[in-house]
Each structure stands twice: as C-alpha cells, then as structure tokens.
Design a protein around this motif. Sequence first.
Motif, PDB file in Angstrom:
ATOM      1  N   GLY A 170      -2.206  34.832  -9.376  1.00  0.00           N
ATOM      2  CA  GLY A 170      -2.449  35.311 -10.730  1.00  0.00           C
ATOM      3  C   GLY A 170      -3.930  35.323 -11.064  1.00  0.00           C
ATOM      4  O   GLY A 170      -4.312  35.362 -12.237  1.00  0.00           O
ATOM      5  N   GLY A 171      -4.778  35.282 -10.029  1.00  0.00           N
ATOM      6  CA  GLY A 171      -6.219  35.282 -10.235  1.00  0.00           C
ATOM      7  C   GLY A 171      -6.801  33.903 -10.466  1.00  0.00           C
ATOM      8  O   GLY A 171      -8.011  33.762 -10.687  1.00  0.00           O
ATOM      9  N   LEU A 172      -5.965  32.853 -10.396  1.00  0.00           N
ATOM     10  CA  LEU A 172      -6.429  31.486 -10.599  1.00  0.00           C
ATOM     11  C   LEU A 172      -6.973  30.900  -9.292  1.00  0.00           C
ATOM     12  O   LEU A 172      -6.750  31.455  -8.207  1.00  0.00           O
ATOM     13  N   ASN A 173      -7.663  29.770  -9.411  1.00  0.00           N
ATOM     14  CA  ASN A 173      -8.141  29.082  -8.202  1.00  0.00           C
ATOM     15  C   ASN A 173      -7.179  27.967  -7.797  1.00  0.00           C
ATOM     16  O   ASN A 173      -7.556  27.020  -7.109  1.00  0.00           O
ATOM     17  N   THR A 174      -5.941  28.098  -8.247  1.00  0.00           N
ATOM     18  CA  THR A 174      -4.875  27.178  -7.873  1.00  0.00           C
ATOM     19  C   THR A 174      -3.678  27.976  -7.365  1.00  0.00           C
ATOM     20  O   THR A 174      -3.561  29.175  -7.620  1.00  0.00           O
ATOM     21  N   ALA A 175      -2.802  27.287  -6.644  1.00  0.00           N
ATOM     22  CA  ALA A 175      -1.553  27.915  -6.202  1.00  0.00           C
ATOM     23  C   ALA A 175      -0.467  26.851  -6.136  1.00  0.00           C
ATOM     24  O   ALA A 175      -0.743  25.659  -5.980  1.00  0.00           O
ATOM     25  N   ALA A 176       0.773  27.300  -6.256  1.00  0.00           N
ATOM     26  CA  ALA A 176       1.933  26.408  -6.231  1.00  0.00           C
ATOM     27  C   ALA A 176       2.592  26.476  -4.859  1.00  0.00           C
ATOM     28  O   ALA A 176       2.814  27.562  -4.318  1.00  0.00           O
ATOM     29  N   PHE A 177       2.917  25.306  -4.296  1.00  0.00           N
ATOM     30  CA  PHE A 177       3.500  25.225  -2.954  1.00  0.00           C
ATOM     31  C   PHE A 177       4.802  24.431  -2.988  1.00  0.00           C
ATOM     32  O   PHE A 177       4.938  23.467  -3.737  1.00  0.00           O
ATOM     33  N   ARG A 178       5.749  24.858  -2.125  1.00  0.00           N
ATOM     34  CA  ARG A 178       7.032  24.151  -2.047  1.00  0.00           C
ATOM     35  C   ARG A 178       7.578  24.191  -0.630  1.00  0.00           C
ATOM     36  O   ARG A 178       7.440  25.204   0.075  1.00  0.00           O
ATOM     37  N   LEU A 179       8.176  23.081  -0.223  1.00  0.00           N
ATOM     38  CA  LEU A 179       8.885  22.984   1.053  1.00  0.00           C
ATOM     39  C   LEU A 179      10.368  22.818   0.730  1.00  0.00           C
ATOM     40  O   LEU A 179      10.816  21.732   0.351  1.00  0.00           O
ATOM     41  N   PRO A 180      11.146  23.898   0.811  1.00  0.00           N
ATOM     42  CA  PRO A 180      12.540  23.837   0.363  1.00  0.00           C
ATOM     43  C   PRO A 180      13.423  23.011   1.291  1.00  0.00           C
ATOM     44  O   PRO A 180      13.201  22.953   2.500  1.00  0.00           O
ATOM     45  N   ALA A 181      14.434  22.384   0.701  1.00  0.00           N
ATOM     46  CA  ALA A 181      15.392  21.589   1.467  1.00  0.00           C
ATOM     47  C   ALA A 181      16.543  22.474   1.927  1.00  0.00           C
ATOM     48  O   ALA A 181      17.712  22.239   1.596  1.00  0.00           O
ATOM     49  N   ASN A 182      16.204  23.498   2.681  1.00  0.00           N
ATOM     50  CA  ASN A 182      17.205  24.402   3.241  1.00  0.00           C
ATOM     51  C   ASN A 182      16.779  24.718   4.671  1.00  0.00           C
ATOM     52  O   ASN A 182      15.728  25.328   4.889  1.00  0.00           O
ATOM     53  N   ASP A 183      17.572  24.276   5.628  1.00  0.00           N
ATOM     54  CA  ASP A 183      17.205  24.420   7.039  1.00  0.00           C
ATOM     55  C   ASP A 183      17.011  25.879   7.424  1.00  0.00           C
ATOM     56  O   ASP A 183      16.106  26.218   8.196  1.00  0.00           O
ATOM     57  N   THR A 184      17.858  26.749   6.895  1.00  0.00           N
ATOM     58  CA  THR A 184      17.794  28.169   7.244  1.00  0.00           C
ATOM     59  C   THR A 184      16.461  28.775   6.830  1.00  0.00           C
ATOM     60  O   THR A 184      15.815  29.485   7.610  1.00  0.00           O
ATOM     61  N   THR A 185      16.033  28.477   5.612  1.00  0.00           N
ATOM     62  CA  THR A 185      14.791  29.076   5.126  1.00  0.00           C
ATOM     63  C   THR A 185      13.565  28.491   5.812  1.00  0.00           C
ATOM     64  O   THR A 185      12.609  29.213   6.121  1.00  0.00           O
ATOM     65  N   ARG A 186      13.557  27.191   6.070  1.00  0.00           N
ATOM     66  CA  ARG A 186      12.413  26.626   6.797  1.00  0.00           C
ATOM     67  C   ARG A 186      12.301  27.246   8.186  1.00  0.00           C
ATOM     68  O   ARG A 186      11.203  27.539   8.660  1.00  0.00           O
ATOM     69  N   GLU A 187      13.434  27.475   8.834  1.00  0.00           N
ATOM     70  CA  GLU A 187      13.408  28.111  10.150  1.00  0.00           C
ATOM     71  C   GLU A 187      12.958  29.567  10.043  1.00  0.00           C
ATOM     72  O   GLU A 187      12.226  30.067  10.914  1.00  0.00           O
ATOM     73  N   LEU A 188      13.359  30.255   8.985  1.00  0.00           N
ATOM     74  CA  LEU A 188      12.903  31.634   8.764  1.00  0.00           C
ATOM     75  C   LEU A 188      11.378  31.692   8.650  1.00  0.00           C
ATOM     76  O   LEU A 188      10.731  32.558   9.248  1.00  0.00           O
ATOM     77  N   ILE A 189      10.805  30.766   7.889  1.00  0.00           N
ATOM     78  CA  ILE A 189       9.345  30.736   7.735  1.00  0.00           C
ATOM     79  C   ILE A 189       8.677  30.448   9.077  1.00  0.00           C
ATOM     80  O   ILE A 189       7.663  31.060   9.435  1.00  0.00           O
ATOM     81  N   ARG A 190       9.257  29.510   9.837  1.00  0.00           N
ATOM     82  CA  ARG A 190       8.676  29.200  11.159  1.00  0.00           C
ATOM     83  C   ARG A 190       8.693  30.426  12.060  1.00  0.00           C
ATOM     84  O   ARG A 190       7.707  30.717  12.757  1.00  0.00           O
ATOM     85  N   ARG A 191       9.794  31.154  12.071  1.00  0.00           N
ATOM     86  CA  ARG A 191       9.897  32.325  12.949  1.00  0.00           C
ATOM     87  C   ARG A 191       8.983  33.458  12.493  1.00  0.00           C
ATOM     88  O   ARG A 191       8.449  34.201  13.322  1.00  0.00           O
ATOM     89  N   ALA A 192       8.809  33.586  11.181  1.00  0.00           N
ATOM     90  CA  ALA A 192       7.896  34.617  10.679  1.00  0.00           C
ATOM     91  C   ALA A 192       6.450  34.225  10.932  1.00  0.00           C
ATOM     92  O   ALA A 192       5.578  35.101  11.085  1.00  0.00           O
ATOM     93  N   GLY A 193       6.177  32.926  10.969  1.00  0.00           N
ATOM     94  CA  GLY A 193       4.832  32.443  11.277  1.00  0.00           C
ATOM     95  C   GLY A 193       3.865  32.496  10.113  1.00  0.00           C
ATOM     96  O   GLY A 193       2.657  32.292  10.298  1.00  0.00           O
TER      97      GLY A 193
END
Length: 337
Positions: free
Chosen positions: A108-131
């Motif tokens: 949004g043009g800010l010098n901050t960002a929001a981060f999250r590590l979801p508790a869903n094995d499928t999505t964490r694996e999706l992110i790993r595979r996408a890199g």
Amino acid sequence: MATKRLTPDELDEAAQLLKDGQLVAFPTETVYGLGADATNVAAVKQVYQAKGRPSDNPLIVHVADPEMVMTYADVSADAHRLMTEFWPGPLTIILPIKPHALAKEVTGGLNTAAFRLPANDTTRELIRRAGVPMVGPSANTSGKPSPTTATHVLHDLDGKIAAVVDDGPTKVGVESTVIDMTVTPPAVLRPGAIDAAMLYPVIGEVATEVHKVGAKETPKAPGMKYKHYAPNAQVVIVRTEADFDAAIAWAEQQDDVFGVLATDHVLATLPATMPQFSLGQDVTSAAHNLFAGLRYFDNHPDVKMVLAEGFETTGLGSAYMNRINKSAGGQYFTATE
C-alpha cells in the motif's frame, strides 16, 4: 475461463500457475486466501482487479517458513518470539521491510508489510513448491463475507482466477489476528483467535484500542478502513440471548422478511419455518460458522434483514464481534426500537 478446482494432490499444477503469474486461491486454518506471487507486480495487480479491492488496502504476505520473512523484513527479538510461539498459526505480524524488498502494490506504499505462516500443510507446501511468498487477501469479492470453503470462493471468483485448491472447510473461520510490531507498545490492529492475553506472556504489554483510519490514510492492515463482511441483507446485532424475544417481536412488525443467525439454544425457540442458520453451541462455533451463515442468507434473496446474536468481547468473542459489527455497519437492536 473456468476456474480449476484442484486437490491437495495437484500442488505442482497450482505452483506452476503461481510461477506463471496466475491467481490461485488457497486454504488456511482461518479463511481461504487469494494467492499470487508476492514478487510479481503484474500478478499482485490482478488480485486487486479480481476482488474489486481498493488499491490502498495492503495485502498479507504468506510464507512457508520464518526464514522466508528474513529476505524481505527486519525481524526484532520480540517478533521472533511471536513467530516461535504462534507460527504456524492465525497470527499476522506487521514488520518494517527492507528497502525496495516488496512492491508498493503489496504494501500500500508503506514501509511496512504484514507476514503470516498459515497452519495449513497444503498451503505451506504450495508456497515451497512455488518458491516465492504469496500475497493472500481473502478469496472473495471485496466487502463480502470471507470464504470458508472452496465453494464460497467459486461463488465469488469463478472465471476470474485460474484455480482454487480445495482442502475442505477452514477450522477457525475468522481471519488471523494482526499485530503491529513497528510501534511501542505493539498494537493489535485486527482481533482473531490469538488475543492480547495470549500475547502478553510472550512480548508483554499489547495495545488493543484500534486506530481509526482516516479517509486519506493508508491502513497498515486489511479490514481497518473499508466495509467488510456485508451480505445483501441488513444485519442487525442482538446484543444478548435474552434480547431475542423483543428483537423478533420488533422484526415481525417490519415489512421485510427477516432471518436469524444464532446459537442452537436461540433457534430452538423459533418456528422451523423461520429463515435461520445455526452458529452452533458457543462463541467458538459461532466464529467458525459466521461467514458461512452470512453467505447462506445471500442465497435467500427474499430475506432483507438478519438478526445476528452478539457475544461478550473477550477472547474469540472479540474477533467475532469485530466481524459482525462490520457486517452490520454498527447496527444494533435496542428495546426502545
């Protein structure tokens, strides 16, 4: 184009779509998110277009592990403690980003960002595979109730995105807690399943008085500025179970058809013919079922008003009341009406 409904066994296809700059909705323990490569500006812009989302509403960056955050943000000792204690889980952490680490379309043009590590094995694996990390606002039309199933996603976004990974209904049902770690004391900007009482033993004092965002101000987190979670019918909050008899008597005097969104104990006193949706037994099930209930009444266009049960604003009740209050636009039933 028709949106593909993929299974968790088809993550390679989903990951390739993300690499190709396409949009893929994904499951988390809270709600379904709308994923795009957070490092691909063109893909991120498509997220805003698909949702009809205001461009100054920042996006949450979803990661596969805490180490992925270090590439983009500066992580304080307290922020690291939160990651250790609550990740994977329904906690989003706002951090200062490194210079030019993420595009303004993400922040949004800010010098901050929001981060999250979801508790869903499928999505964490999706992110790993996408890199790459994924941006992930809720996978719905902007302003409407958040999706807790893949069917909800397709109701809003079929034909607008490449795919949705269907991993069944979400578990929590309301979006993650958002905590801003760039201010002192750290501030909860959006309540969720992790409340201030849980945060205090880890990082000490936490502010919970949410800042009111001005018309020309860019919010630090989603859900702070714009109308959210609104079904087609007008929601009216009934503060306590004891108020329902009076609220129903009042609603019956109105011209419009109304429905009731409440716990089983309340619904047991109503005629079976009255449009209704169960929030379950308590505030935990109510938070889980809230968005599905709001969407249920969208599928009944004759219902023009929904009486929704309120809860005490403690624990998960704070998250529930935050969402239902936004859905209702602050409309409450009072006996004087």
